[in-house]
Design an enzyme around this catalytic site. Structure first.
Site, PDB file in Angstrom:
ATOM      1  N   GLY A 131       0.891  -1.133  -0.059  1.00 27.97           N
ATOM      2  CA  GLY A 131      -0.044   0.022   0.143  1.00 27.97           C
ATOM      3  C   GLY A 131       0.794   1.217  -0.096  1.00 27.97           C
ATOM      4  O   GLY A 131       1.739   1.576   1.067  1.00 27.97           O
ATOM      5  N   THR A 132       0.938   1.685  -1.076  1.00 28.22           N
ATOM      6  CA  THR A 132       2.418   2.584  -1.436  1.00 28.22           C
ATOM      7  C   THR A 132       1.951   3.836  -2.164  1.00 28.22           C
ATOM      8  O   THR A 132       0.936   4.241  -2.309  1.00 28.22           O
ATOM      9  CB  THR A 132       2.674   1.568  -2.473  1.00 28.22           C
ATOM     10  OG1 THR A 132       3.411   0.432  -2.057  1.00 28.22           O
ATOM     11  CG2 THR A 132       3.965   2.125  -3.306  1.00 28.22           C
ATOM     12  N   THR A 133       3.357   4.567  -2.332  1.00 22.69           N
ATOM     13  CA  THR A 133       3.033   5.807  -2.916  1.00 22.69           C
ATOM     14  C   THR A 133       4.177   5.653  -4.045  1.00 22.69           C
ATOM     15  O   THR A 133       5.469   5.674  -3.517  1.00 22.69           O
ATOM     16  CB  THR A 133       3.369   7.227  -2.132  1.00 22.69           C
ATOM     17  OG1 THR A 133       2.224   7.309  -1.244  1.00 22.69           O
ATOM     18  CG2 THR A 133       3.410   8.381  -3.109  1.00 22.69           C
TER      19      THR A 133
END
Length: 236
Positions: free
Chosen positions: A15-17
């Site tokens: 769950g990232t940017t």
């Protein structure tokens, strides 16, 4: 009230940017470093920017296992491609190969990718490969759970013809903004700058990032705070 439990065997998710930006002369890729298993942070310093060739890298989001296996297959096929042609693959070829693998396995994969790099034919290029296996050439691309907080920021802050310094500052600011708002993004910021001179990696620890509205100052460990002779508050 029942005790809360964490299933550490569930899917590892980034769950990232992730961000890719073109500038006048190349591209900059950036990502946070938090890998989570549900509510549990499985790895707080993971590397989500993977090298595919000397001149092309990929930012990975979604399922950690899915994105890693796609990257491994792409790297394997590109090695064969380079041997057969006697020259490095272009960024477009790399992106289309990643797209092909994602599309052909779209019912089994949960991963979004941003491919970025530089080649002598087209210069710096960014391609977004979202869930389902489409491929989109874009001047900038953002992905992962933290991207929902960044669309308006990029509409305002991105501009054509940026310098390398401006592009690097933009992506670090953007990832730090996402970390402040998105609980699934966190850790450090890693960047890769790719141009005609090659690729350069940079590392920004969490205590060097700008703090935004109502963010807490970083501490080394809660254990350090608790074991101090005179407890130090996390917020002064």
């Amino acid at each position: 009230m029942e005790n809360a439990s964490v299933d550490v065997n569930q899917l590892h998710s980034m769950g990232t940017t992730i961000i890719g930006v073109t500038y006048n002369g190349g591209v900059v890729l950036a990502a946070d470093s938090r890998t989570s298993t549900g509510m549990y942070v499985a790895n707080r310093a993971s590397n989500k920017i993977t090298q595919l060739t000397d001149n092309v890298y990929v930012c990975r989001s979604g399922s950690a296992a899915d994105s890693q296996i796609v990257s491994d297959y792409v790297r394997y096929f590109l090695h064969q491609h380079t041997i057969q042609l006697g020259q490095p693959a272009t960024v477009k070829v790399v992106a289309n190969l990643a797209r092909l693998l994602s599309y052909n396995n779209k019912d089994r994969l949960q991963t979004g990718l941003i491919v970025g790099g530089w080649d002598k034919y087209e210069g710096g290029k960014i391609y977004g490969i979202p869930l389902g296996g489409a491929v989109l050439e874009q001047p900038f691309a953002i992905g992962g759970s933290g991207s929902t907080y960044l669309y308006g920021f990029f509409d305002q802050a991105w501009k054509e013809g940026m310098t390398q310094e401006e592009a690097e500052k933009l992506v670090v600011t953007a990832v730090s903004l996402a970390i402040a708002r998105d609980g699934a993004s966190g850790g450090v910021v890693r960047t890769v700058t790719i141009n005609k001179d090659g690729a350069t990696r940079k590392f920004y620890p969490c205590d060097s990032l700008q703090l935004w509205h109502e963010e807490l100052e970083p501490v080394n460990s809660l254990l350090d705070v608790m074991s101090a002779s005179s407890p130090v508050p996390m917020v002064s």
